[in-house]
Design a protein around this motif. Structure first.
Motif, mmCIF file in Angstrom:
data_model
loop_
_atom_site.group_PDB
_atom_site.id
_atom_site.type_symbol
_atom_site.label_atom_id
_atom_site.label_comp_id
_atom_site.label_asym_id
_atom_site.label_seq_id
_atom_site.Cartn_x
_atom_site.Cartn_y
_atom_site.Cartn_z
ATOM 1 N N UNK A 91 0.860 -1.185 0.000
ATOM 2 C CA UNK A 91 0.000 0.000 0.000
ATOM 3 C C UNK A 91 0.894 1.231 0.000
ATOM 4 N N UNK A 92 0.608 2.144 -0.913
ATOM 5 C CA UNK A 92 1.404 3.364 -1.058
ATOM 6 C C UNK A 92 0.477 4.576 -0.936
ATOM 7 N N UNK A 93 0.932 5.589 -0.187
ATOM 8 C CA UNK A 93 0.186 6.841 -0.063
ATOM 9 C C UNK A 93 0.982 7.959 -0.728
ATOM 10 N N UNK A 94 0.456 8.495 -1.826
ATOM 11 C CA UNK A 94 1.057 9.644 -2.508
ATOM 12 C C UNK A 94 0.230 10.877 -2.177
ATOM 13 N N UNK A 131 -4.307 6.630 -2.204
ATOM 14 C CA UNK A 131 -3.821 5.370 -1.661
ATOM 15 C C UNK A 131 -3.849 4.362 -2.803
ATOM 16 N N UNK A 132 -2.699 3.731 -3.070
ATOM 17 C CA UNK A 132 -2.630 2.700 -4.105
ATOM 18 C C UNK A 132 -2.357 1.364 -3.434
ATOM 19 N N UNK A 133 -3.281 0.446 -3.619
ATOM 20 C CA UNK A 133 -3.174 -0.883 -3.013
ATOM 21 C C UNK A 133 -3.040 -1.919 -4.117
ATOM 22 N N UNK A 134 -2.019 -2.770 -4.011
ATOM 23 C CA UNK A 134 -1.792 -3.786 -5.036
ATOM 24 C C UNK A 134 -1.881 -5.166 -4.424
#
Length: 207
Positions: A91-94, A131-134
């Motif tokens: 999970x990434x928060x930009x 939020x990008x969740x892969x």
């Protein structure tokens, strides 16, 4: 937080009122390395610091003279913040902010230029964030500042700067921001916490 805003306004007024020389404007840009310290974003998930996320910090600056070698450094900056590998998941928060720093600067002459040493509060407003969740090959995106994102747009904290300014105007510096405001949106009654932290390097020109 009202005290921070009033203090910032007082510093700006002081710089304009008591400065004996002209303000010095500038531009700068450079990479920003950010992480977030989070706690209980989900129930009883504990406390952690995310991995570093690389973003950009850039904008316009102005040094307002107070006295010999003393200035108020402010401006308007774009600052990329956030973190990655949140809660041990992909999970990434930009997060993107417009940021107003109010730094008390000491600029003594050293060699062919002057040192720039400063500290002070900053306020920031989130203008965008995802939020990008892969999971496997599937990636989902969520608006970080939306109804389901869980973060508030307003942020504030303490900033530190150190650099060297040549007489030609070229500037090289480092910076750090310590978020002091919990931007987790706990409207549902939770006790989650999210605080941004970042540091970076920059190249600029002052004229």
């Amino acid at each position: 937080m009202k005290k921070v805003l009033l203090f910032s306004a007082a510093l700006l007024i002081a710089g304009v009122t008591f400065g004996q020389s002209k303000p010095k404007f500038g531009i700068l840009a450079g990479p920003n390395f950010s992480s977030a310290t989070i706690k209980n974003l989900t129930e009883n998930s504990g406390k952690e610091t995310t991995d570093l996320l690389v973003g950009v910090r850039a904008g316009v600056t102005v040094d307002l003279p107070l006295a010999d070698e003393f200035y108020i450094g402010t401006g308007l900056l774009f600052a990329g913040k956030g973190g990655k590998n949140i809660m041990d998941a992909d999970v990434k928060a930009n997060l993107s902010y417009l940021q107003l720093p109010i730094n008390f600067l000491f600029k003594p002459e050293v060699g062919a230029g002057s040192l720039n040493l400063g500290a002070g509060p900053y306020v920031a407003y989130g203008i965008g964030g995802k939020f990008k969740t892969k999971v496997g090959d599937v990636e989902t995106k969520t608006d970080a500042f939306g109804d389901n994102g869980g973060l508030k747009r307003f942020d504030a904290g303490l900033g530190l700067v150190a650099g060297y300014e040549l007489k030609t105007g070229l500037y090289l510096g480092i910076n750090a921001d310590l978020g002091l405001v919990n931007i987790a949106d706990n409207e549902g009654g939770g006790d989650g916490s999210w605080k941004n932290t970042s540091f970076g390097v920059s190249v600029g020109y002052k004229f």
